[in-house]
Design a protein around this motif. Structure first.
Motif, PDB file in Angstrom:
ATOM      1  N   ASP A  10      82.245  18.374  44.351  1.00 50.30           N
ATOM      2  CA  ASP A  10      81.880  19.676  44.921  1.00 50.30           C
ATOM      3  C   ASP A  10      80.630  19.576  45.791  1.00 50.30           C
ATOM      4  O   ASP A  10      79.733  20.415  45.728  1.00 50.30           O
ATOM      5  CB  ASP A  10      81.673  20.716  43.812  1.00 50.30           C
ATOM      6  CG  ASP A  10      82.943  20.979  43.012  1.00 50.30           C
ATOM      7  OD1 ASP A  10      84.038  20.899  43.609  1.00 50.30           O
ATOM      8  OD2 ASP A  10      82.842  21.253  41.803  1.00 50.30           O
ATOM      9  N   GLY A  11      80.532  18.504  46.573  1.00 49.12           N
ATOM     10  CA  GLY A  11      79.429  18.319  47.500  1.00 49.12           C
ATOM     11  C   GLY A  11      78.123  17.834  46.878  1.00 49.12           C
ATOM     12  O   GLY A  11      77.121  17.719  47.556  1.00 49.12           O
ATOM     13  N   VAL A  12      78.147  17.545  45.579  1.00 45.83           N
ATOM     14  CA  VAL A  12      76.943  17.081  44.891  1.00 45.83           C
ATOM     15  C   VAL A  12      77.145  15.640  44.435  1.00 45.83           C
ATOM     16  O   VAL A  12      78.141  15.320  43.785  1.00 45.83           O
ATOM     17  CB  VAL A  12      76.622  17.981  43.666  1.00 45.83           C
ATOM     18  CG1 VAL A  12      75.409  17.470  42.911  1.00 45.83           C
ATOM     19  CG2 VAL A  12      76.416  19.417  44.104  1.00 45.83           C
ATOM     20  N   ARG A  13      76.183  14.776  44.783  1.00 44.89           N
ATOM     21  CA  ARG A  13      76.252  13.357  44.392  1.00 44.89           C
ATOM     22  C   ARG A  13      75.880  13.223  42.919  1.00 44.89           C
ATOM     23  O   ARG A  13      74.849  13.701  42.484  1.00 44.89           O
ATOM     24  CB  ARG A  13      75.305  12.532  45.252  1.00 44.89           C
ATOM     25  CG  ARG A  13      75.401  11.046  44.971  1.00 44.89           C
ATOM     26  CD  ARG A  13      74.522  10.270  45.943  1.00 44.89           C
ATOM     27  NE  ARG A  13      74.674   8.845  45.759  1.00 44.89           N
ATOM     28  CZ  ARG A  13      73.917   8.118  44.937  1.00 44.89           C
ATOM     29  NH1 ARG A  13      72.972   8.679  44.235  1.00 44.89           N
ATOM     30  NH2 ARG A  13      74.117   6.822  44.829  1.00 44.89           N
ATOM     31  N   HIS A  14      76.738  12.577  42.169  1.00 49.75           N
ATOM     32  CA  HIS A  14      76.547  12.392  40.730  1.00 49.75           C
ATOM     33  C   HIS A  14      75.561  11.244  40.486  1.00 49.75           C
ATOM     34  O   HIS A  14      75.788  10.130  40.948  1.00 49.75           O
ATOM     35  CB  HIS A  14      77.918  12.083  40.102  1.00 49.75           C
ATOM     36  CG  HIS A  14      78.055  12.431  38.671  1.00 49.75           C
ATOM     37  ND1 HIS A  14      77.862  13.697  38.183  1.00 49.75           N
ATOM     38  CD2 HIS A  14      78.367  11.658  37.600  1.00 49.75           C
ATOM     39  CE1 HIS A  14      78.065  13.693  36.874  1.00 49.75           C
ATOM     40  NE2 HIS A  14      78.361  12.467  36.513  1.00 49.75           N
ATOM     41  N   GLU A  15      74.453  11.511  39.794  1.00 50.82           N
ATOM     42  CA  GLU A  15      73.409  10.509  39.575  1.00 50.82           C
ATOM     43  C   GLU A  15      73.526   9.819  38.225  1.00 50.82           C
ATOM     44  O   GLU A  15      72.633   9.084  37.827  1.00 50.82           O
ATOM     45  CB  GLU A  15      72.027  11.147  39.728  1.00 50.82           C
ATOM     46  CG  GLU A  15      71.762  11.605  41.139  1.00 50.82           C
ATOM     47  CD  GLU A  15      70.343  12.076  41.350  1.00 50.82           C
ATOM     48  OE1 GLU A  15      69.680  12.486  40.368  1.00 50.82           O
ATOM     49  OE2 GLU A  15      69.898  12.029  42.499  1.00 50.82           O
ATOM     50  N   GLY A  16      74.613  10.074  37.525  1.00 54.55           N
ATOM     51  CA  GLY A  16      74.811   9.453  36.227  1.00 54.55           C
ATOM     52  C   GLY A  16      76.274   9.138  36.002  1.00 54.55           C
ATOM     53  O   GLY A  16      77.056   9.027  36.942  1.00 54.55           O
ATOM     54  N   LEU A  17      76.623   9.018  34.749  1.00 52.40           N
ATOM     55  CA  LEU A  17      77.975   8.686  34.331  1.00 52.40           C
ATOM     56  C   LEU A  17      78.404   9.730  33.305  1.00 52.40           C
ATOM     57  O   LEU A  17      77.669   9.986  32.352  1.00 52.40           O
ATOM     58  CB  LEU A  17      77.959   7.289  33.703  1.00 52.40           C
ATOM     59  CG  LEU A  17      79.239   6.722  33.143  1.00 52.40           C
ATOM     60  CD1 LEU A  17      80.260   6.502  34.257  1.00 52.40           C
ATOM     61  CD2 LEU A  17      78.943   5.401  32.428  1.00 52.40           C
ATOM     62  N   THR A  18      79.551  10.343  33.509  1.00 51.42           N
ATOM     63  CA  THR A  18      80.064  11.321  32.555  1.00 51.42           C
ATOM     64  C   THR A  18      81.309  10.749  31.908  1.00 51.42           C
ATOM     65  O   THR A  18      82.241  10.328  32.592  1.00 51.42           O
ATOM     66  CB  THR A  18      80.393  12.658  33.249  1.00 51.42           C
ATOM     67  OG1 THR A  18      79.220  13.154  33.893  1.00 51.42           O
ATOM     68  CG2 THR A  18      80.879  13.689  32.236  1.00 51.42           C
ATOM     69  N   LEU A  19      81.295  10.717  30.581  1.00 49.71           N
ATOM     70  CA  LEU A  19      82.390  10.136  29.809  1.00 49.71           C
ATOM     71  C   LEU A  19      82.982  11.170  28.859  1.00 49.71           C
ATOM     72  O   LEU A  19      82.235  11.924  28.227  1.00 49.71           O
ATOM     73  CB  LEU A  19      81.868   8.965  28.960  1.00 49.71           C
ATOM     74  CG  LEU A  19      81.170   7.840  29.705  1.00 49.71           C
ATOM     75  CD1 LEU A  19      80.423   6.955  28.721  1.00 49.71           C
ATOM     76  CD2 LEU A  19      82.189   7.041  30.474  1.00 49.71           C
TER      77      LEU A  19
END
Length: 114
Positions: A10-19
Motif C-alpha cells: 500500500d505504498g509503504v516500504r516494510h522495514e521488518g519481517l511479518t510472519l
C-alpha cells in the motif's frame, strides 16, 4: 512469511519481517540481550525491544503476552512472550532489526548473527 523486508505494501516500504504464527506460539530471544523496552507502544500493541550489542536493536511486536521487563537480561532461546490464541486469521509476529538506527534485513541478519 506475510511481508518481507523492503517489500512495498500500500505504498509503504516494510522495514521488518511479518510472519504468521500458530496460535499461542512462544516467542524466544534470538540471542543474548538486554531488554530495552517491554510494553505497549503506540499502535503496535505489545512490543519488546532487545539490545543485542554492537549498536543493534531487535524489535518484536504482535505479542499477546510479554514475559520480560525493561532492564532484564535474557538468554538466546529464552521465551520473551507469547502470541495470541486466535485461530483465524493467524497471529502475526513483526520482527525488525536496526543497526545504528537504520533498518537491516532481519532474515540476513539472523542468518549471520550480529
Amino acid at each position: 512469511r506475510l511481508r518481507r523486508f523492503g517489500q512495498t505494501v500500500d505504498g509503504v516500504r516494510h522495514e521488518g519481517l511479518t510472519l504468521a504464527t500458530r496460535s499461542g506460539a512462544q516467542v524466544i530471544a534470538p540471542m543474548d540481550a538486554r531488554v530495552q523496552y517491554a510494553g505497549v507502544f503506540r499502535s503496535y500493541g505489545l512490543m519488546v525491544i532487545l539490545d543485542v550489542g554492537n549498536n543493534v536493536l531487535v524489535i518484536v511486536s504482535g505479542l499477546d503476552t510479554i514475559y520480560s521487563e525493561a532492564g532484564q537480561w535474557v538468554l538466546a532461546g529464552e521465551p520473551i512472550g507469547r502470541m495470541g490464541d486466535q485461530k483465524s486469521p493467524s497471529p502475526e509476529l513483526y520482527l525488525e532489526v536496526r543497526r545504528s538506527g537504520q533498518p537491516v534485513d532481519p532474515e540476513k541478519w539472523l542468518a549471520r548473527g550480529p
